[in-house]
Design a protein around this motif. Structure first.
Motif, PDB file in Angstrom:
ATOM      1  N   ALA A 110       0.697  -1.093  -0.276  1.00 61.03           N
ATOM      2  CA  ALA A 110       0.143   0.188   0.137  1.00 61.03           C
ATOM      3  C   ALA A 110       0.963   1.013   0.199  1.00 61.03           C
ATOM      4  O   ALA A 110       0.761   2.422  -0.984  1.00 61.03           O
ATOM      5  CB  ALA A 110      -0.795  -0.128   1.445  1.00 61.03           C
ATOM      6  N   GLY A 111       2.252   1.330   0.777  1.00 62.49           N
ATOM      7  CA  GLY A 111       2.773   2.563   0.697  1.00 62.49           C
ATOM      8  C   GLY A 111       2.911   2.949  -0.652  1.00 62.49           C
ATOM      9  O   GLY A 111       3.960   3.837  -0.802  1.00 62.49           O
ATOM     10  N   ASN A 112       4.376   1.702  -1.119  1.00 59.08           N
ATOM     11  CA  ASN A 112       4.857   1.330  -1.899  1.00 59.08           C
ATOM     12  C   ASN A 112       3.600   2.030  -3.517  1.00 59.08           C
ATOM     13  O   ASN A 112       3.952   3.405  -4.052  1.00 59.08           O
ATOM     14  CB  ASN A 112       5.071   0.232  -2.823  1.00 59.08           C
ATOM     15  N   VAL A 113       2.635   2.068  -3.074  1.00 52.62           N
ATOM     16  CA  VAL A 113       1.955   2.088  -4.311  1.00 52.62           C
ATOM     17  C   VAL A 113       1.420   3.230  -4.239  1.00 52.62           C
ATOM     18  O   VAL A 113       0.978   4.158  -4.792  1.00 52.62           O
ATOM     19  CB  VAL A 113       0.320   0.994  -4.237  1.00 52.62           C
ATOM     20  N   ARG A 114       1.046   3.902  -2.885  1.00 51.11           N
ATOM     21  CA  ARG A 114       0.228   5.322  -2.801  1.00 51.11           C
ATOM     22  C   ARG A 114       1.304   6.668  -3.081  1.00 51.11           C
ATOM     23  O   ARG A 114       1.011   7.167  -3.676  1.00 51.11           O
ATOM     24  CB  ARG A 114       0.578   5.606  -0.838  1.00 51.11           C
ATOM     25  N   HIS A 115       2.797   6.071  -3.316  1.00 47.80           N
ATOM     26  CA  HIS A 115       4.293   6.801  -3.515  1.00 47.80           C
ATOM     27  C   HIS A 115       4.299   6.702  -4.493  1.00 47.80           C
ATOM     28  O   HIS A 115       4.522   8.287  -5.419  1.00 47.80           O
ATOM     29  CB  HIS A 115       5.821   5.811  -2.907  1.00 47.80           C
ATOM     30  N   ALA A 116       3.853   5.781  -5.889  1.00 46.02           N
ATOM     31  CA  ALA A 116       4.247   5.517  -7.259  1.00 46.02           C
ATOM     32  C   ALA A 116       3.099   6.547  -7.470  1.00 46.02           C
ATOM     33  O   ALA A 116       3.235   7.783  -8.305  1.00 46.02           O
ATOM     34  CB  ALA A 116       3.675   4.576  -7.812  1.00 46.02           C
ATOM     35  N   PHE A 117       1.419   7.247  -7.277  1.00 42.12           N
ATOM     36  CA  PHE A 117       0.851   7.360  -7.714  1.00 42.12           C
ATOM     37  C   PHE A 117       0.872   9.158  -7.047  1.00 42.12           C
ATOM     38  O   PHE A 117       1.156  10.268  -8.032  1.00 42.12           O
ATOM     39  CB  PHE A 117      -0.306   7.587  -6.639  1.00 42.12           C
ATOM     40  N   THR A 118       1.967   9.710  -5.695  1.00 46.10           N
ATOM     41  CA  THR A 118       1.707  10.584  -5.259  1.00 46.10           C
ATOM     42  C   THR A 118       2.830  11.593  -6.575  1.00 46.10           C
ATOM     43  O   THR A 118       3.209  12.370  -6.252  1.00 46.10           O
ATOM     44  CB  THR A 118       2.257  10.964  -4.167  1.00 46.10           C
ATOM     45  N   LYS A 119       3.980  10.361  -6.400  1.00 45.99           N
ATOM     46  CA  LYS A 119       5.047  10.962  -7.295  1.00 45.99           C
ATOM     47  C   LYS A 119       4.858  11.489  -8.345  1.00 45.99           C
ATOM     48  O   LYS A 119       5.743  12.296  -9.480  1.00 45.99           O
ATOM     49  CB  LYS A 119       6.102   9.839  -6.651  1.00 45.99           C
ATOM     50  N   HIS A 120       3.724  10.419  -9.507  1.00 44.27           N
ATOM     51  CA  HIS A 120       3.791  10.751 -10.108  1.00 44.27           C
ATOM     52  C   HIS A 120       2.753  11.142 -11.247  1.00 44.27           C
ATOM     53  O   HIS A 120       1.963  10.988 -11.598  1.00 44.27           O
ATOM     54  CB  HIS A 120       4.132   9.589 -11.848  1.00 44.27           C
ATOM     55  N   GLY A 121       2.049  12.708  -9.878  1.00 48.17           N
ATOM     56  CA  GLY A 121       0.823  13.571 -10.910  1.00 48.17           C
ATOM     57  C   GLY A 121      -0.996  12.361 -10.537  1.00 48.17           C
ATOM     58  O   GLY A 121      -1.812  12.819 -11.140  1.00 48.17           O
ATOM     59  N   GLY A 122      -1.106  11.324  -9.783  1.00 45.16           N
ATOM     60  CA  GLY A 122      -1.894  10.804  -9.338  1.00 45.16           C
ATOM     61  C   GLY A 122      -2.226  11.043  -8.063  1.00 45.16           C
ATOM     62  O   GLY A 122      -1.452  11.680  -7.444  1.00 45.16           O
ATOM     63  N   ASN A 123      -3.225  10.387  -7.754  1.00 48.07           N
ATOM     64  CA  ASN A 123      -3.777   9.934  -6.207  1.00 48.07           C
ATOM     65  C   ASN A 123      -4.640   8.280  -6.006  1.00 48.07           C
ATOM     66  O   ASN A 123      -5.109   8.479  -6.881  1.00 48.07           O
ATOM     67  CB  ASN A 123      -4.464  11.452  -5.886  1.00 48.07           C
ATOM     68  N   LEU A 124      -4.356   7.957  -4.677  1.00 47.32           N
ATOM     69  CA  LEU A 124      -4.917   6.424  -4.731  1.00 47.32           C
ATOM     70  C   LEU A 124      -5.908   6.787  -4.401  1.00 47.32           C
ATOM     71  O   LEU A 124      -5.930   8.689  -3.496  1.00 47.32           O
ATOM     72  CB  LEU A 124      -4.197   5.780  -3.428  1.00 47.32           C
ATOM     73  N   GLY A 125      -7.157   6.240  -4.331  1.00 48.98           N
ATOM     74  CA  GLY A 125      -8.344   6.904  -4.389  1.00 48.98           C
ATOM     75  C   GLY A 125      -9.401   5.085  -3.182  1.00 48.98           C
ATOM     76  O   GLY A 125      -8.031   4.674  -2.707  1.00 48.98           O
ATOM     77  N   SER A 126     -10.190   5.289  -3.272  1.00 46.50           N
ATOM     78  CA  SER A 126     -11.082   4.349  -2.439  1.00 46.50           C
ATOM     79  C   SER A 126     -11.850   3.696  -3.210  1.00 46.50           C
ATOM     80  O   SER A 126     -11.706   3.551  -4.235  1.00 46.50           O
ATOM     81  CB  SER A 126     -12.241   4.956  -1.913  1.00 46.50           C
ATOM     82  N   THR A 127     -11.722   2.261  -2.839  1.00 48.63           N
ATOM     83  CA  THR A 127     -12.263   0.785  -3.190  1.00 48.63           C
ATOM     84  C   THR A 127     -13.392   1.271  -3.852  1.00 48.63           C
ATOM     85  O   THR A 127     -14.388   1.943  -3.340  1.00 48.63           O
ATOM     86  CB  THR A 127     -12.725   0.095  -2.310  1.00 48.63           C
ATOM     87  N   GLY A 128     -13.402   1.435  -5.084  1.00 45.65           N
ATOM     88  CA  GLY A 128     -15.003   1.446  -5.626  1.00 45.65           C
ATOM     89  C   GLY A 128     -14.770   2.649  -6.804  1.00 45.65           C
ATOM     90  O   GLY A 128     -15.790   2.632  -7.243  1.00 45.65           O
ATOM     91  N   CYS A 129     -14.123   3.483  -6.424  1.00 44.80           N
ATOM     92  CA  CYS A 129     -13.547   5.023  -7.328  1.00 44.80           C
ATOM     93  C   CYS A 129     -13.722   4.862  -8.606  1.00 44.80           C
ATOM     94  O   CYS A 129     -14.140   6.030  -9.384  1.00 44.80           O
ATOM     95  CB  CYS A 129     -12.823   5.504  -6.676  1.00 44.80           C
ATOM     96  N   VAL A 130     -12.628   3.911  -8.591  1.00 47.21           N
ATOM     97  CA  VAL A 130     -12.840   3.359 -10.818  1.00 47.21           C
ATOM     98  C   VAL A 130     -13.700   2.636 -11.124  1.00 47.21           C
ATOM     99  O   VAL A 130     -13.514   2.241 -12.872  1.00 47.21           O
ATOM    100  CB  VAL A 130     -11.620   3.946 -11.247  1.00 47.21           C
ATOM    101  N   SER A 131     -13.935   1.635 -10.539  1.00 47.93           N
ATOM    102  CA  SER A 131     -14.068   0.035 -10.462  1.00 47.93           C
ATOM    103  C   SER A 131     -14.906  -0.058 -11.806  1.00 47.93           C
ATOM    104  O   SER A 131     -15.288  -1.005 -12.616  1.00 47.93           O
ATOM    105  CB  SER A 131     -13.739  -1.023 -10.409  1.00 47.93           C
ATOM    106  N   PHE A 132     -16.397   0.824 -11.212  1.00 46.96           N
ATOM    107  CA  PHE A 132     -17.372   0.689 -12.328  1.00 46.96           C
ATOM    108  C   PHE A 132     -17.181   0.828 -13.544  1.00 46.96           C
ATOM    109  O   PHE A 132     -18.067   1.174 -14.221  1.00 46.96           O
ATOM    110  CB  PHE A 132     -18.829   1.725 -11.313  1.00 46.96           C
ATOM    111  N   MET A 133     -15.820   1.730 -13.858  1.00 46.22           N
ATOM    112  CA  MET A 133     -15.466   2.262 -15.671  1.00 46.22           C
ATOM    113  C   MET A 133     -15.045   1.072 -16.426  1.00 46.22           C
ATOM    114  O   MET A 133     -15.019   1.116 -17.173  1.00 46.22           O
ATOM    115  CB  MET A 133     -14.471   3.282 -15.122  1.00 46.22           C
ATOM    116  N   PHE A 134     -15.048  -0.364 -15.171  1.00 48.43           N
ATOM    117  CA  PHE A 134     -14.351  -1.313 -16.273  1.00 48.43           C
ATOM    118  C   PHE A 134     -15.088  -2.508 -15.939  1.00 48.43           C
ATOM    119  O   PHE A 134     -16.011  -2.545 -15.181  1.00 48.43           O
ATOM    120  CB  PHE A 134     -12.770  -1.288 -15.225  1.00 48.43           C
ATOM    121  N   GLN A 135     -15.129  -3.172 -17.137  1.00 53.42           N
ATOM    122  CA  GLN A 135     -15.650  -4.953 -16.514  1.00 53.42           C
ATOM    123  C   GLN A 135     -14.256  -6.119 -16.803  1.00 53.42           C
ATOM    124  O   GLN A 135     -13.321  -6.074 -18.011  1.00 53.42           O
ATOM    125  CB  GLN A 135     -16.825  -4.762 -17.786  1.00 53.42           C
TER     126      GLN A 135
END
Length: 246
Positions: A110-135
């Motif tokens: 979780a720490g590594n994933v969060r760091h990657a998002f933050t460092k490269h112009g993104g942000n880690l969201g909550s469960t379900g925040c984008v999965s509804f856009m995928f199948q």
């Protein structure tokens, strides 16, 4: 049949796979281990194992490596237990991103994933925040060549139970439900069809077109995530510019 034109996205992904083959083999080896632990070492009775083997073959993982990983997993059923954790977030320009991981230390991951998002112009969201856009779909990618007739390929796929078939610039893309993926893949293998890609994945309903500057920034995020040993797959809805390469 319908299908969003995305060959250049697949092509970009394939070049990344080729460049990081050793790391990809390690990740697939972990998937093989989990499949064996959950369903046993026999391909005949373990459909998940058959699916992972197909994925391994599509990236040219040698058969000896595959069998070695299966035997090792079968002999180490009491070894490390990996937890399947999914992260969701946003890349630059609001690109939807799903990260699938297999980890023995969720705090580290979780720490590594969060760091990657933050460092490269993104942000880690909550469960379900984008999965509804995928199948979740099975996807088989086949390179076009003179020996493959498009109509025959389409009929073979649809008769085997495929949900959709599309013809892109240099490939055919066969889409299935997750439940039918194994049967469709095996039917096509029986007819000696070779795959560039064969796996169950998260497919976006719509795509976000991004420019070259955003593509460069987003690729850095993808590279950071995919370089993490705990991360198995990264899915997104970005549409890279035609002909773009970092």
């Amino acid at each position: 049949m319908s299908g969003h034109s995305k060959w250049h996205n697949i092509q970009a992904k394939k070049s990344k796979v080729d460049a990081k083959r050793g790391k990809i083999f390690t990740k697939i080896g972990k998937e093989l281990m989990v499949a064996v632990k959950n369903g046993g070492p026999s391909e005949d009775t373990n459909s998940k194992l058959r699916d992972v083997i197909a994925k391994a073959k599509s990236v040219n993982m040698p058969s000896d490596n595959i069998q070695r990983a299966i035997k090792k997993a079968a002999g180490e059923l009491d070894s490390v237990n990996y937890e399947d954790i999914i992260y969701e977030g946003y890349g630059p320009s609001g690109i939807a991103v799903i990260v699938e991981s297999l980890t023995d230390n969720k705090n580290r991951t979780a720490g590594n994933v969060r760091h990657a998002f933050t460092k490269h112009g993104g942000n880690l969201g909550s469960t379900g925040c984008v999965s509804f856009m995928f199948q979740r779909k099975g996807q088989i990618v086949i390179e076009k060549n003179d020996s493959i007739d498009e109509d025959e390929m389409m009929m073979m796929a649809l008769e085997a139970g495929a949900e959709d078939f599309s013809s892109e610039e240099e490939v055919y893309i066969v889409t299935t439900t997750p439940e039918d993926f194994g049967a469709v893949r095996e039917a096509m293998e029986t007819n000696n069809v070779e795959f560039l890609e064969a796996e169950i994945k998260m497919v976006p309903d719509t795509y976000t077109v991004i420019d070259e500057e955003t593509s460069t920034s987003f690729q850095k995020l993808l590279d950071a995530l995919e370089d993490d040993d705990d991360v198995q797959n990264v899915y997104h809805n970005a549409e890279f510019p035609e002909g773009w390469d970092e």
